[in-house]
Design a protein around this motif. Sequence first.
Motif, PDB file in Angstrom:
ATOM      1  N   ALA A  94       0.716  -1.164   0.018  1.00 52.22           N
ATOM      2  CA  ALA A  94       0.198  -0.107  -0.057  1.00 52.22           C
ATOM      3  C   ALA A  94       0.836   1.296  -0.065  1.00 52.22           C
ATOM      4  O   ALA A  94       0.445   2.116  -0.546  1.00 52.22           O
ATOM      5  N   GLU A  95       1.949   1.218   0.656  1.00 50.06           N
ATOM      6  CA  GLU A  95       2.728   2.496   0.888  1.00 50.06           C
ATOM      7  C   GLU A  95       3.773   2.606  -0.385  1.00 50.06           C
ATOM      8  O   GLU A  95       3.930   3.967  -0.933  1.00 50.06           O
ATOM      9  N   LEU A  96       4.154   1.434  -1.028  1.00 46.21           N
ATOM     10  CA  LEU A  96       5.446   1.722  -1.763  1.00 46.21           C
ATOM     11  C   LEU A  96       5.015   1.585  -3.215  1.00 46.21           C
ATOM     12  O   LEU A  96       5.696   1.961  -4.147  1.00 46.21           O
ATOM     13  N   LEU A  97       3.979   0.708  -3.517  1.00 45.03           N
ATOM     14  CA  LEU A  97       3.617   0.314  -4.878  1.00 45.03           C
ATOM     15  C   LEU A  97       2.888   1.615  -5.299  1.00 45.03           C
ATOM     16  O   LEU A  97       1.975   2.021  -4.526  1.00 45.03           O
ATOM     17  N   PRO A  98       3.005   1.780  -6.660  1.00 41.86           N
ATOM     18  CA  PRO A  98       3.580   1.363  -7.551  1.00 41.86           C
ATOM     19  C   PRO A  98       5.070   1.968  -8.154  1.00 41.86           C
ATOM     20  O   PRO A  98       5.324   1.772  -8.948  1.00 41.86           O
ATOM     21  N   ASN A  99       5.405   2.721  -6.896  1.00 40.32           N
ATOM     22  CA  ASN A  99       6.505   3.295  -7.337  1.00 40.32           C
ATOM     23  C   ASN A  99       8.045   2.593  -6.988  1.00 40.32           C
ATOM     24  O   ASN A  99       9.060   3.124  -6.815  1.00 40.32           O
ATOM     25  N   ASP A 100       7.822   1.235  -6.299  1.00 39.28           N
ATOM     26  CA  ASP A 100       9.095   0.766  -5.951  1.00 39.28           C
ATOM     27  C   ASP A 100       9.084  -0.686  -6.474  1.00 39.28           C
ATOM     28  O   ASP A 100       8.320  -1.628  -6.283  1.00 39.28           O
TER      29      ASP A 100
ATOM     30  N   LEU B   3      -1.425  13.750  -5.157  1.00 40.92           N
ATOM     31  CA  LEU B   3       0.081  13.313  -4.584  1.00 40.92           C
ATOM     32  C   LEU B   3      -0.171  12.572  -3.330  1.00 40.92           C
ATOM     33  O   LEU B   3       0.493  11.361  -3.415  1.00 40.92           O
ATOM     34  N   PHE B   4      -0.907  12.955  -2.387  1.00 38.44           N
ATOM     35  CA  PHE B   4      -1.125  12.247  -1.331  1.00 38.44           C
ATOM     36  C   PHE B   4      -1.483  10.851  -1.670  1.00 38.44           C
ATOM     37  O   PHE B   4      -1.288   9.797  -0.949  1.00 38.44           O
ATOM     38  N   TRP B   5      -2.487  10.702  -2.478  1.00 38.41           N
ATOM     39  CA  TRP B   5      -3.208   9.552  -3.229  1.00 38.41           C
ATOM     40  C   TRP B   5      -1.912   8.516  -3.584  1.00 38.41           C
ATOM     41  O   TRP B   5      -1.956   7.472  -3.207  1.00 38.41           O
ATOM     42  N   ARG B   6      -1.277   9.218  -4.521  1.00 39.94           N
ATOM     43  CA  ARG B   6      -0.091   8.481  -5.321  1.00 39.94           C
ATOM     44  C   ARG B   6       1.048   8.028  -4.461  1.00 39.94           C
ATOM     45  O   ARG B   6       1.423   6.960  -4.679  1.00 39.94           O
ATOM     46  N   LYS B   7       1.385   9.145  -3.627  1.00 38.93           N
ATOM     47  CA  LYS B   7       2.833   8.972  -3.044  1.00 38.93           C
ATOM     48  C   LYS B   7       2.704   8.647  -1.616  1.00 38.93           C
ATOM     49  O   LYS B   7       3.598   8.110  -0.783  1.00 38.93           O
ATOM     50  N   THR B  83      -4.066   6.030 -11.986  1.00 34.17           N
ATOM     51  CA  THR B  83      -3.433   4.632 -12.349  1.00 34.17           C
ATOM     52  C   THR B  83      -2.402   3.962 -11.468  1.00 34.17           C
ATOM     53  O   THR B  83      -1.397   4.896 -11.239  1.00 34.17           O
ATOM     54  N   GLY B  84      -2.867   2.940 -10.858  1.00 34.26           N
ATOM     55  CA  GLY B  84      -1.833   2.054  -9.971  1.00 34.26           C
ATOM     56  C   GLY B  84      -1.945   2.630  -8.738  1.00 34.26           C
ATOM     57  O   GLY B  84      -1.027   2.048  -8.004  1.00 34.26           O
ATOM     58  N   ALA B  85      -2.480   3.893  -8.524  1.00 35.04           N
ATOM     59  CA  ALA B  85      -2.500   4.359  -6.947  1.00 35.04           C
ATOM     60  C   ALA B  85      -3.303   3.634  -6.108  1.00 35.04           C
ATOM     61  O   ALA B  85      -3.322   3.702  -5.020  1.00 35.04           O
ATOM     62  N   GLY B  86      -3.960   2.519  -6.495  1.00 39.16           N
ATOM     63  CA  GLY B  86      -5.108   2.110  -5.861  1.00 39.16           C
ATOM     64  C   GLY B  86      -6.240   3.000  -5.109  1.00 39.16           C
ATOM     65  O   GLY B  86      -6.645   3.759  -5.786  1.00 39.16           O
ATOM     66  N   CYS B  87      -6.470   2.808  -3.894  1.00 38.55           N
ATOM     67  CA  CYS B  87      -7.399   3.330  -3.180  1.00 38.55           C
ATOM     68  C   CYS B  87      -7.175   4.133  -2.271  1.00 38.55           C
ATOM     69  O   CYS B  87      -5.918   3.776  -1.274  1.00 38.55           O
ATOM     70  N   PHE B  88      -7.109   5.332  -2.124  1.00 43.42           N
ATOM     71  CA  PHE B  88      -6.468   6.432  -1.125  1.00 43.42           C
ATOM     72  C   PHE B  88      -6.874   5.934   0.181  1.00 43.42           C
ATOM     73  O   PHE B  88      -6.207   6.240   0.993  1.00 43.42           O
ATOM     74  N   SER B  89      -8.144   5.546   0.483  1.00 39.17           N
ATOM     75  CA  SER B  89      -8.610   5.247   1.731  1.00 39.17           C
ATOM     76  C   SER B  89      -7.660   3.936   2.208  1.00 39.17           C
ATOM     77  O   SER B  89      -7.191   4.010   3.285  1.00 39.17           O
ATOM     78  N   ALA B 157      -0.637  -4.639  -6.888  1.00 43.30           N
ATOM     79  CA  ALA B 157       0.637  -5.888  -7.272  1.00 43.30           C
ATOM     80  C   ALA B 157       0.430  -6.253  -8.648  1.00 43.30           C
ATOM     81  O   ALA B 157       1.351  -6.603  -9.401  1.00 43.30           O
ATOM     82  N   ASP B 158      -0.797  -6.183  -8.987  1.00 40.15           N
ATOM     83  CA  ASP B 158      -1.151  -6.795 -10.386  1.00 40.15           C
ATOM     84  C   ASP B 158      -2.704  -5.900 -10.964  1.00 40.15           C
ATOM     85  O   ASP B 158      -3.464  -6.224 -10.760  1.00 40.15           O
ATOM     86  N   PRO B 159      -1.976  -4.764 -11.742  1.00 40.91           N
ATOM     87  CA  PRO B 159      -3.179  -3.672 -12.207  1.00 40.91           C
ATOM     88  C   PRO B 159      -4.150  -4.454 -13.075  1.00 40.91           C
ATOM     89  O   PRO B 159      -5.146  -3.735 -13.571  1.00 40.91           O
TER      90      PRO B 159
END
Lengths: 193, 193
Positions: A94-100, B3-7, B83-89, B157-159
Amino acid sequence: MLLFWRKGYEATTMNDLVEELGLGRGSIYAAYGDKHRLFVLALGRYLGHQTTLLDSALGDTGPVLPHLRDVIDRLLAADAACTGAGCFSVNSIAELLPNDAEVAELARRSLQFAEDAFTTQLERAARSGELSPAIGPRDAAHLLVTTVQGLQIMRKADPDPARAAACLDSLFTLLAPTTAPTAPTPAPAYATP
Amino acid sequence: MLLFWRKGYEATTMNDLVEELGLGRGSIYAAYGDKHRLFVLALGRYLGHQTTLLDSALGDTGPVLPHLRDVIDRLLAADAACTGAGCFSVNSIAELLPNDAEVAELARRSLQFAEDAFTTQLERAARSGELSPAIGPRDAAHLLVTTVQGLQIMRKADPDPARAAACLDSLFTLLAPTTAPTAPTPAPAYATP
DNA sequence: TATGTTTTGGAACGTGCAGTCCAGAACGGT
DNA sequence: ACCGTTCTGGACTGCACGTTCCAAAACATA
């Protein structure tokens, strides 16, 4: 490595790690490289441990579903040792994907292993009539893995173990065939054709 | 707030936010307080949006399960926009719980709302015979919420959207009552002695 | 246009970060 | 006991972080 588990990658500082490991900074860098490498090593160890637990626990005799349920309970209990921290792997995804990419590769491999292991077991369950004919072994395994991941998230929001147990009860009930005629399934004596 | 969502929280810096929002640092602090408050506000907006989506989509007529499935698909699609960031929650729960009481409260409320909404729907499904008698509406709703959380992890892990769809197919198949006399049971006959 | 008020955003600040360095301790071969 | 090598860990470095500050721009009122 409990700190990475409990606080995540970014929130854990090298100072924290120095204190936890009881080593000087220099020693840590000499032994493990940088912070990221240390994290990957820790995650790898954790996943290795989980994999071992799975590998050694899954046999090839006896009733499948109750045993599977038991193994999952044990996996959850192992994570619960680190109160409230959930699952190191799920947290890391949750923390590091998809950037790692490195963590992604580790996580993917581990999830694939779990799904494969579950599939093998559920294929046996299907053969002995323990699995609902409504679902194939591979799909069931994938659903099982997914639900366990979800459980790890839900446990962080509500650590009550009874909730997780109830959720697993539900899923395993649905995975079993409709319990009309052959209720207790006394002996899984299945023949090899 | 992407950004909070993605990173995630820790990996996003105020510099990033200045650039994203197109505001000066002073303006941001004057408007929102500190970084943490800004994060909580962003997460609150996201959850509010999700809640609205859920609330407006769930009606009280027509077949329940297909509609429920459709709503969940739409929730997943909304998240997939990033894309690829999943769910913010889910990301926030994994990263910040159990160390962040404010985020915990937000997440808990949102999960509870979703479970309640699903429960209402599934109660209707139970009444109209759409839900397997093997499981109660509340348990089914809890399992559904849990599995969706798991799906959000798996997607990182697998988009591949097909994987998520297949997983939901499995679960909804299991949630439906056994389809009549289960025609295609190729059950390899095991003997009950 | 003149003036009081709010808003803006870049410069500046102190702190704590990841990572480096090296004097000395511990060790091992003889 | 001696000394060459390896290991240890605290001091140090440069940097980037979250936050504050304030001169000037923008706005509102008359």
